[in-house]
Design a protein around this motif. Structure first.
Motif, PDB file in Angstrom:
ATOM      1  N   TRP A  14       7.058  -3.004 -32.557  1.00 42.19           N
ATOM      2  CA  TRP A  14       7.694  -2.517 -31.337  1.00 42.19           C
ATOM      3  C   TRP A  14       8.987  -3.296 -31.136  1.00 42.19           C
ATOM      4  O   TRP A  14       8.993  -4.524 -31.200  1.00 42.19           O
ATOM      5  N   LEU A  15      10.068  -2.582 -30.873  1.00 37.96           N
ATOM      6  CA  LEU A  15      11.397  -3.171 -30.688  1.00 37.96           C
ATOM      7  C   LEU A  15      11.801  -2.986 -29.231  1.00 37.96           C
ATOM      8  O   LEU A  15      11.798  -1.871 -28.725  1.00 37.96           O
ATOM      9  N   LEU A  16      12.130  -4.091 -28.550  1.00 36.38           N
ATOM     10  CA  LEU A  16      12.504  -4.061 -27.137  1.00 36.38           C
ATOM     11  C   LEU A  16      13.829  -4.774 -26.934  1.00 36.38           C
ATOM     12  O   LEU A  16      14.169  -5.684 -27.684  1.00 36.38           O
TER      13      LEU A  16
ATOM     14  N   SER B 273       1.812 -19.108 -27.951  1.00 35.53           N
ATOM     15  CA  SER B 273       1.731 -17.674 -27.730  1.00 35.53           C
ATOM     16  C   SER B 273       3.000 -17.185 -27.028  1.00 35.53           C
ATOM     17  O   SER B 273       3.495 -17.828 -26.117  1.00 35.53           O
ATOM     18  N   LEU B 274       3.505 -16.053 -27.486  1.00 32.14           N
ATOM     19  CA  LEU B 274       4.697 -15.474 -26.862  1.00 32.14           C
ATOM     20  C   LEU B 274       4.279 -14.461 -25.819  1.00 32.14           C
ATOM     21  O   LEU B 274       3.320 -13.721 -26.004  1.00 32.14           O
ATOM     22  N   ASP B 275       5.011 -14.410 -24.736  1.00 28.10           N
ATOM     23  CA  ASP B 275       4.682 -13.492 -23.656  1.00 28.10           C
ATOM     24  C   ASP B 275       5.728 -12.377 -23.602  1.00 28.10           C
ATOM     25  O   ASP B 275       6.639 -12.411 -22.789  1.00 28.10           O
ATOM     26  N   ILE B 276       5.586 -11.411 -24.500  1.00 36.06           N
ATOM     27  CA  ILE B 276       6.491 -10.260 -24.546  1.00 36.06           C
ATOM     28  C   ILE B 276       5.672  -9.026 -24.175  1.00 36.06           C
ATOM     29  O   ILE B 276       4.669  -8.733 -24.819  1.00 36.06           O
ATOM     30  N   LYS B 277       6.087  -8.331 -23.153  1.00 37.40           N
ATOM     31  CA  LYS B 277       5.376  -7.129 -22.695  1.00 37.40           C
ATOM     32  C   LYS B 277       5.975  -5.880 -23.335  1.00 37.40           C
ATOM     33  O   LYS B 277       7.189  -5.692 -23.322  1.00 37.40           O
ATOM     34  N   ILE B 278       5.107  -5.037 -23.881  1.00 35.24           N
ATOM     35  CA  ILE B 278       5.555  -3.782 -24.481  1.00 35.24           C
ATOM     36  C   ILE B 278       5.676  -2.741 -23.377  1.00 35.24           C
ATOM     37  O   ILE B 278       4.727  -2.486 -22.651  1.00 35.24           O
TER      38      ILE B 278
ATOM     39  N   GLU C 152       9.889   1.928 -22.928  1.00 38.19           N
ATOM     40  CA  GLU C 152      11.217   2.023 -23.545  1.00 38.19           C
ATOM     41  C   GLU C 152      11.243   1.435 -24.957  1.00 38.19           C
ATOM     42  O   GLU C 152      12.250   1.526 -25.645  1.00 38.19           O
ATOM     43  N   ALA C 153      10.157   0.826 -25.398  1.00 39.91           N
ATOM     44  CA  ALA C 153      10.104   0.192 -26.718  1.00 39.91           C
ATOM     45  C   ALA C 153      10.159   1.241 -27.830  1.00 39.91           C
ATOM     46  O   ALA C 153       9.601   2.327 -27.699  1.00 39.91           O
ATOM     47  N   ASN C 154      10.858   0.900 -28.893  1.00 37.37           N
ATOM     48  CA  ASN C 154      10.896   1.756 -30.085  1.00 37.37           C
ATOM     49  C   ASN C 154       9.807   1.284 -31.033  1.00 37.37           C
ATOM     50  O   ASN C 154       9.682   0.087 -31.298  1.00 37.37           O
ATOM     51  N   TYR C 155       9.027   2.242 -31.565  1.00 39.33           N
ATOM     52  CA  TYR C 155       7.878   1.919 -32.409  1.00 39.33           C
ATOM     53  C   TYR C 155       8.106   2.413 -33.828  1.00 39.33           C
ATOM     54  O   TYR C 155       8.694   3.477 -34.044  1.00 39.33           O
TER      55      TYR C 155
ATOM     56  N   LEU D 144      19.725  -9.776 -29.649  1.00 42.52           N
ATOM     57  CA  LEU D 144      19.764  -8.651 -28.719  1.00 42.52           C
ATOM     58  C   LEU D 144      18.417  -7.967 -28.513  1.00 42.52           C
ATOM     59  O   LEU D 144      18.257  -7.214 -27.560  1.00 42.52           O
ATOM     60  N   VAL D 145      17.462  -8.199 -29.413  1.00 41.92           N
ATOM     61  CA  VAL D 145      16.180  -7.501 -29.323  1.00 41.92           C
ATOM     62  C   VAL D 145      15.012  -8.476 -29.460  1.00 41.92           C
ATOM     63  O   VAL D 145      15.124  -9.508 -30.111  1.00 41.92           O
ATOM     64  N   ASP D 146      13.900  -8.112 -28.824  1.00 41.26           N
ATOM     65  CA  ASP D 146      12.626  -8.805 -29.017  1.00 41.26           C
ATOM     66  C   ASP D 146      11.752  -7.899 -29.865  1.00 41.26           C
ATOM     67  O   ASP D 146      11.808  -6.670 -29.737  1.00 41.26           O
ATOM     68  N   ILE D 147      10.936  -8.503 -30.706  1.00 42.34           N
ATOM     69  CA  ILE D 147      10.080  -7.727 -31.600  1.00 42.34           C
ATOM     70  C   ILE D 147       8.648  -8.203 -31.462  1.00 42.34           C
ATOM     71  O   ILE D 147       8.377  -9.408 -31.484  1.00 42.34           O
ATOM     72  N   VAL D 148       7.736  -7.243 -31.337  1.00 38.50           N
ATOM     73  CA  VAL D 148       6.306  -7.522 -31.309  1.00 38.50           C
ATOM     74  C   VAL D 148       5.690  -6.799 -32.496  1.00 38.50           C
ATOM     75  O   VAL D 148       5.903  -5.600 -32.671  1.00 38.50           O
ATOM     76  N   CYS D 149       4.949  -7.537 -33.330  1.00 40.27           N
ATOM     77  CA  CYS D 149       4.341  -6.951 -34.533  1.00 40.27           C
ATOM     78  C   CYS D 149       2.861  -7.280 -34.582  1.00 40.27           C
ATOM     79  O   CYS D 149       2.452  -8.365 -34.188  1.00 40.27           O
ATOM     80  N   THR D 150       2.089  -6.344 -35.087  1.00 44.12           N
ATOM     81  CA  THR D 150       0.725  -6.632 -35.519  1.00 44.12           C
ATOM     82  C   THR D 150       0.668  -6.212 -36.979  1.00 44.12           C
ATOM     83  O   THR D 150       1.146  -5.132 -37.338  1.00 44.12           O
TER      84      THR D 150
END
Length: 127
Positions: free
Chosen positions: A26-28, A2-7, A10-13, A66-72
């Motif tokens: 979400w792009l962070l 599991s990745l621990d990335i907090k949204i 400032e995240a771009n959706y 440069l960016v972290d990405i969270v997707c569902t």
């Protein structure tokens, strides 16, 4: 894993779509982690073709580390989901920096697939 990335705020959706799949992205600012449905994208998308498809918008815009990405992502099969995630990442990159639009559009990553609509359209006329 599991990745621990907090949204954060400032995240771009952006929302990406392909066939019957819909991805919320979400792009962070970060270090290059990509999470899909709580898992590392290489664990979620087992096929290398799908992994390359997800990485493509980041590689062509040179934002890989440069960016972290969270997707569902929901609906459709794995190819549709990979396409939806790619579309969502592309749109989120454009939201973060409008100058990226030309680069992403040149590779046709902002184009929505209306394949599912055409199939449903014919059914509407048959009923």
């Amino acid at each position: 894993m599991s990745l621990d990335i907090k949204i954060t705020k400032e995240a771009n959706y952006a929302t990406g779509k392909r066939k019957d799949a819909v991805a919320r992205v979400w792009l962070l600012a970060g270090s290059g982690k990509i999470s899909v449905n709580g898992r590392l994208y290489t664990e979620y998308f087992k096929r290398p073709v799908h992994q390359l498809l997800v990485e493509k918008p980041l590689k062509i815009t040179e934002k890989t580390n440069l960016v972290d990405i969270v997707c569902t992502v929901k609906g459709g099969g794995m190819s549709g989901q990979a396409g939806a995630v790619t579309h969502g990442i592309s749109k989120a990159l454009v939201v973060s920096d409008e100058t990226i639009r030309k680069i992403v559009k040149k590779d046709k990553l902002l184009t929505v697939s209306y394949t599912h609509l055409r199939a449903h359209e014919t059914l509407r006329y048959l009923v």
